[in-house]
Design a protein around this motif. Structure first.
Motif, short mmCIF file in Angstrom:
data_model
loop_
_atom_site.label_atom_id
_atom_site.label_comp_id
_atom_site.label_asym_id
_atom_site.label_seq_id
_atom_site.Cartn_x
_atom_site.Cartn_y
_atom_site.Cartn_z
N PHE A 179 1.20 -1.08 0.51
CA PHE A 179 -0.14 0.43 0.31
C PHE A 179 0.73 1.25 -0.14
O PHE A 179 0.64 1.93 -0.90
N ILE A 180 1.98 1.40 0.68
CA ILE A 180 2.36 2.25 1.12
C ILE A 180 4.06 2.32 -0.77
O ILE A 180 4.04 3.45 -0.92
N THR A 181 4.01 1.74 -0.91
CA THR A 181 4.80 1.71 -2.36
C THR A 181 4.24 2.48 -3.13
O THR A 181 4.73 3.23 -3.91
N ALA A 182 3.06 1.70 -3.46
CA ALA A 182 1.82 2.66 -4.20
C ALA A 182 1.53 3.89 -4.21
O ALA A 182 1.47 4.37 -4.64
N PHE A 183 1.29 4.17 -2.48
CA PHE A 183 1.05 5.63 -2.81
C PHE A 183 2.02 6.59 -3.01
O PHE A 183 1.70 7.52 -3.48
#
Length: 628
Positions: A428-432
């Motif tokens: 999730f963090i990487t996509a964000f």
């Protein structure tokens, strides 16, 4: 082609020797041909060798060449001998092919630098050292390449040494990685003490016979080797050097992050998998370190403002995924993610370098913006790299390599829900932050005028890497979707297959969750940085959120912690030691010489009467001595 195996590391070494000895007398065009040409030739030989390997694999599973005997000392005999099996071929392909594209890009990127030859000499030596590391058939030769990449990282991070901050960053990288290197050296001593050999094939064969599973000695050896890998691959707690390593030129960052130094730890653990499998404790430590690192580094990447530091923390996080896969026994999944990561991370750093160069060396993403139309090729290729980094489902290489790791974090025999939760949170963090990076840099209003646009020698490597960032994942489809596993079929001949738990939910469920989490990260980034920026402005008014942001911006305070725990005590001890008895003795000798000098200087005061009186006194002294 296997008879020319030695040329793969020899050609970059030849380029280094020519450029370091005669580079000052060569035209820049000649330097570029030598620097990029030797790596390109090595890449061509590697591709031909790989085709030969796939068409007619050697009976032993590897090509081996004994070049010469290095030295013998007691029971230890070390040869300069190189080998290439399926695992090695994956690494040397990435090192030479991606390295060649970076070198080609560098011929244009560094064209105005006065130390053009020194740059390419160091880059060639960097590639040569990494090739020696992965092609060595014994751990002593591997350690030579291991220290070689450490030296080259120091030379290239501090390439622009006139700036003190760059020298500090180079020193920091050198010091911190030495911690892991020292631990690794101790591990090699213990390994030789136990098995009487440092030949990799012998170790893999003899270790299961010599050690019992879970034995204290093998656990200690595995943890010491792991410490070496943690230092080189910038994993927790030795990760602090990599963000500062962005002080070097952008092609250096691309080479370090995609094809050389930070992947050394991944290779070491994969190559010595037999030792780690004999130690469940070390396997657990590898998995936990990888999971924690990918989450911690991802959180820091969310708030960075320097475009290269965002990518640096991203690399730490993605290497964390590889460590997580290694720790749960998903060996080929870790290597596959290394393979795809090399394409999209090299692309992102090179594209970031093009943006920085075009915007007059501006690094702050919030001083960029509006570049999607004025820098079309850079925009499209950066989009491909960012999408692959975010693991956009079914259309990017990053999805095909990261998805198995997320599944194995739960489903592998060594996996558990804690590891999966950290891994899915990291997704999730990487996509964000990938969305944040794209929107801030390429959308919105332009804040800095665009100067020189990148030429074809910079854009062609970007296009090739962009294609790889999308297409490289298709060589290994998820087995529950399409049975096409060219990658693992070759690599698993060297590395064991992952052991799965029993009675697990369908893998398709986990793939669906991973896809939803990725889209949630993309949507969150879109809302906060494009469609509704007011939410972000409101958050910035909160003192608590601002404190958290500053904490993450500073890398979770690890630098401050280490400064307090190690740097300050060391400086305190040196200040005390500065006044010890030995220093007092030497200071006394120096002060005595100074005092004698002052006394003797009184005789040379420029007064003629003193000189005549001195001569007369000398005569009287000589006469008196004769009369006596």
């Amino acid at each position: 082609m296997h008879q020319y195996l030695y040329l793969i590391p020899a050609l970059p070494l030849l380029g280094f020797l020519i450029l370091s000895l005669a580079g000052k007398h060569l035209h820049k065009r000649v330097i570029a041909w030598i620097g990029a040409g030797t790596i390109g030739a090595a890449a061509l030989i590697t591709i031909l060798l790989g085709i030969e390997f796939l068409q007619s694999p050697p009976a032993s599973g590897a090509y081996t060449q004994l070049l010469w005997n290095w030295f013998s000392a007691g029971q230890l005999s070390v040869a300069v001998s190189i080998t290439a099996d399926a695992l090695t071929l994956v690494f040397i392909f990435v090192i030479t092919f991606v390295g060649a594209l970076i070198h080609i890009y560098s011929t244009a990127f560094m064209r105005r630098d006065r130390d053009y030859a020194r740059f390419f000499a160091s880059m060639n030596l960097f590639v040569c050292s990494m090739l020696v590391l992965v092609m060595a058939d014994n751990l002593v030769l591997l350690y030579l390449g291991w220290e070689g990449v450490g030296l080259c990282s120091y030379l290239l991070i501090g390439f622009w040494y006139e700036t003190p901050a760059n020298c500090h960053a180079a020193n920091k990288a050198f010091y911190i990685t030495r911690i892991g290197d020292t631990a690794m050296a101790i591990g090699l001593f213990l390994l030789f003490k136990e098995l009487g050999s440092l030949h990799i094939a012998t170790i893999i064969e003899q270790a299961p016979k010599h050690f019992e599973a879970g034995d204290t000695h093998i656990t200690l050896i595995a943890l010491l080797l792991l410490a070496g890998g943690i230092g080189k691959s910038a994993q927790l707690p030795l990760q602090t050097w990599l963000p500062d390593a962005m002080a070097g030129p952008s092609p250096v960052s691309a080479l370090i992050h995609a094809a050389t130094m930070v992947t050394a730890g991944v290779y070491l653990i994969a190559r010595m998998h037999t030792l780690f499998q004999l130690s469940p404790v070390s396997m657990t430590v590898v998995a936990v370190i990888g999971a924690l690192t990918l989450f911690i580094a991802g959180c820091s990447a969310m708030v960075q403002t320097d475009i290269k530091r965002i990518l640096a923390y991203s690399t730490i996080s993605q290497i964390g995924y590889m460590f997580l896969a290694l720790g749960v026994g998903a060996w080929s999944a870790a290597i596959f993610h290394f393979f795809t990561h090399a394409f999209f991370k090299a692309l992102l750093f090179l594209a970031a370098g093009a943006v920085i160069e075009a915007l007059h060396h501006e690094h702050n993403i919030f001083k960029m913006g509006g570049l999607k139309n004025s820098m079309r090729v850079v925009f499209l290729t950066f989009l491909a790299g960012a999408a692959s980094l975010a693991a956009l489902p079914l259309v990017t290489a990053g999805f095909f390599s990261k998805d198995p790791i997320l599944w194995y974090a739960w489903g592998a025999a060594n996996g558990n829900p804690f590891l999966w939760i950290l891994a899915i949170a990291g997704a999730f963090i990487t996509a964000f932050y990938s969305t944040r990076l794209m929107l801030v840099v390429f959308w919105g209003e332009r804040k800095t005028p665009v100067g020189d646009h990148p030429g074809k020698w910079m854009t062609v490597p970007l296009v090739i890497l962009g294609i790889g960032s999308v297409a490289a994942g298709f060589i290994e489809w998820p087995h529950n979707l399409v049975h096409f596993t060219l990658f693992s079929e070759q690599v698993q001949k060297v590395l064991p297959a992952v052991v799965l738990k029993q009675n697990l939910p369908s893998e398709l469920i986990f793939q669906g969750i991973a896809a939803l989490v990725t889209f949630a990260g993309l949507y969150t980034g879109y809302v906060l940085y494009y469609s509704n920026k007011g939410i972000l402005e409101g958050w910035r008014q909160s003192a608590a959120l601002l404190a958290i942001r500053n904490f993450l911006l500073g890398g979770w305070g690890f630098d401050d912690l280490y400064h307090a725990l190690f740097v300050q005590p060391f400086l305190f001890i040196t200040r005390i030691n500065k006044k010890d008895v030995f220093d007092r003795l030497y200071n006394g000798i120096a002060q005595a010489n100074i005092n004698i000098n002052r006394l003797l200087s009184l005789t040379q005061n420029g007064s003629l009467r003193w000189y005549i009186a001195g001569v007369l006194l000398g005569i009287l002294f000589i006469i008196t001595m004769q009369l006596l």
